[in-house]
Scaffold this motif. Structure first.
Motif, PDB file in Angstrom:
ATOM      1  N   LYS A   1      46.496  36.652  42.144  1.00 31.29           N
ATOM      2  CA  LYS A   1      46.873  37.485  43.256  1.00 31.29           C
ATOM      3  C   LYS A   1      46.845  38.799  42.878  1.00 31.29           C
ATOM      4  O   LYS A   1      47.888  38.993  41.767  1.00 31.29           O
ATOM      5  CB  LYS A   1      48.106  36.956  44.020  1.00 31.29           C
TER       6      LYS A   1
ATOM      7  N   VAL B   1      47.581  42.255  49.998  1.00 29.76           N
ATOM      8  CA  VAL B   1      47.567  41.007  49.184  1.00 29.76           C
ATOM      9  C   VAL B   1      46.157  40.790  49.127  1.00 29.76           C
ATOM     10  O   VAL B   1      45.386  40.801  50.214  1.00 29.76           O
ATOM     11  CB  VAL B   1      48.159  39.685  49.937  1.00 29.76           C
TER      12      VAL B   1
ATOM     13  N   ASP C   1      43.314  37.933  46.965  1.00 27.80           N
ATOM     14  CA  ASP C   1      43.078  36.720  46.237  1.00 27.80           C
ATOM     15  C   ASP C   1      42.160  36.715  45.336  1.00 27.80           C
ATOM     16  O   ASP C   1      40.945  36.941  45.963  1.00 27.80           O
ATOM     17  CB  ASP C   1      43.434  35.581  47.031  1.00 27.80           C
TER      18      ASP C   1
END
Lengths: 351, 351
Positions: free
Chosen positions: B157, B35, B37
């Motif tokens: 994201k 992940v 951001d």
């Protein structure tokens, strides 16, 4: 289907932190939202609950395949604190039309209306009374079911959230008539309020904004000769004293403000034509002085006068009229919406 | 940009619950995900963490405006447990091309590759070794920023999740050549792997499935005379001994399997044409017996032979060949992907 609506009230209202005299558009959210889940083949668990985050699996199809639709509506309050909606069933019917095209299960009208009414009852204090403000209502449905497979999900969510809002556009807008990019294909999903239709407009709109325009007026993807819509609003053109708008199609949204304006205009003696509009006739009319007005119409935009437009690297200004159709029609429709005038059409729904 | 990747390992691996001999496609997810951001104007906080739910505000733009893109990739393991990717930088470049069109911030290639490699290192045991299985990799990017305003979000994201997977299609597929609906507009987003492109295909595909087909072959939205692609795969047509595929355009995805197949076919002496294909020539070839094969090509579909197609309420069967191009090309490309053959192109990337 269990349509009894469960209620969970917030313990921390945010309403005192809101400056109702300076409301932006769609970015301050009311205390509650209505949520309903589709699973095991049916809509269930309708609940009004605190406005709060949504939790989804990373494989939820909304993230991958754009299976989502929405609506835009407004609630108004009159001087006596009566709460009103404008043609709400039309929004529900259009939501279901979008749902059908995007293979999202349709929501029963009674359930939609019951959830919406309960939400507005609970968040009544969030409906602004200031002139030009209203409670913007955003019903949306999306694929919450999981899996990396390009096929419809087996689970969905309907959420209705609201945001007390001021004007969408500050003042008149300048538009660019698009010659290269397109919003919708024949046989595509342009008539639906599908999420993907909007993101697809961001890039060409950004290019237009960099050139000094606010919005793009889309033309057909094949010839770019016909004026379609502006993404956030349908488009009206006034040539001499005739008001013209494009017919709806599988590429053009069947706007509720659009059809209301058409009706009001007809009934107040304005000559109205619903027909294809060519870019060339608009340019010719601008050049010979017969192009009097252009404006957009939509729930968020209401009636938004257009100051001028660009086409093929040339700018065309529209005249400043003393009594434009746009101002007259905007007053007529908002007077109906806000209970300042009779509603001969039965469009206003008092809660 | 801080590109040091934070690692949070799961305490509860799910791997023992997986039946690697009976893998579905894209519905069993590995233990971890990558992940990253995008906020305050930059990509930050790259992390490999347990595969776990995503939490978003109800006004997050992904729910409303379809601002999302994805990629499909695969990781393979050879007999010596070497891990391989196939042309991964091409996926990263295409992700960024999609990002540009959808006004999503582009991801630096080094960050993408570093995150992907770290993830595969940690979830190495999830990469299947069974013939025909692989680790399907799904990088996706979406608008996580908030607001009911049809404009690009300010936060995004990037997630890379993986799923050990078997075949996408079970056996040969039957396709329907579309005459009414369309996938993409000229000047639209058909070339991008934008989420909304996929949901828009569900309804026509469902109609085709009800008629007994597996997939739709899209034609141009204006005349429906030209064969474009099949949504989940590009399309190849073999007439006599010539292999033909449509050129890429702003309506057609620049498939990595497509271009690899084109290259391999050329280099093994197959006569290849990259040109517009009319429906009428395919029908004529089917009628006079010169239509030998059709197949789809894509990361998920690999090379998927087409058994027959429908057009204007008529079905056309394709012959059963002894040595079809499809089987030969599928073997050649999968042998390169899985380290069973030399890779003269430098496509295979060993981790």
């Amino acid at each position: 289907m269990n349509s009894e609506i469960k209620i969970e009230l917030t313990e921390h209202s945010k309403i005192n932190s809101v400056d109702f005299d300076n409301l932006p558009f769609g970015s301050v959210f009311s205390d509650h939202m209505f949520v309903c889940d589709f699973k095991d083949g049916q809509w269930q668990n309708p609940t009004v609950k605190p406005y709060s985050p949504i939790t989804l699996d990373p494989s939820a199809k909304i993230f991958h395949y754009g299976q989502s639709i929405f609506e835009g509506m407004k609630a108004y309050k009159d001087a006596d604190n009566n709460v009103m909606l404008f043609r709400p069933l039309d929004n529900c019917k259009r939501l279901n039309k979008s749902a059908e095209r995007m293979v999202i299960p349709q929501i029963p009208e009674e359930l939609f209306m019951a959830g919406l009414k309960k939400l507005l009852e609970i968040d009544n204090a969030w409906i602004p009374t200031n002139d030009g403000s209203s409670l913007y209502i955003r019903p949306f449905m999306f694929a919450s079911g999981n899996g990396f497979h390009a096929s419809p999900a087996n689970e969905y969510k309907l959420i209705i959230a609201t945001a007390p809002s001021g004007a969408y556009f500050a003042g008149k807008v300048k538009v660019l008539i698009e010659e290269k990019y397109a919003r919708a294909a024949n046989g595509g999903v342009g008539f639906a309020k599908a999420g993907g239709n909007y993101a697809a407009q961001f890039y060409p709109t950004q290019l237009a904004i960099e050139k000094g325009y606010n919005q793009v007026i889309w033309t057909d993807d094949n010839t770019h000769e016909y004026i379609e819509e502006a993404g956030a609003m349908n488009i009206f053109v006034r040539i001499n004293d005739t008001l013209i708008t494009s017919p709806t199609s599988d590429r053009i949204l069947d706007g509720i403000t659009r059809k209301s304006i058409l009706q009001i205009a007809k009934d107040t003696g304005i000559d109205v034509e619903e027909r294809k509009i060519t870019v060339s006739e608009v340019i010719a009319a601008a050049q010979n002085g017969s192009l009097k007005e252009m404006f957009g119409a939509g729930t968020a935009a209401v009636v938004s006068p257009i100051a001028g437009f660009g086409y093929q690297n040339k700018d065309y200004d529209l005249p400043e009229l003393e009594k434009p159709f746009a101002a007259k029609l905007k007053k007529q429709i908002t007077d109906i919406q806000t209970n300042k005038a009779e509603d001969p059409y039965g469009w206003r729904v008092m809660l």
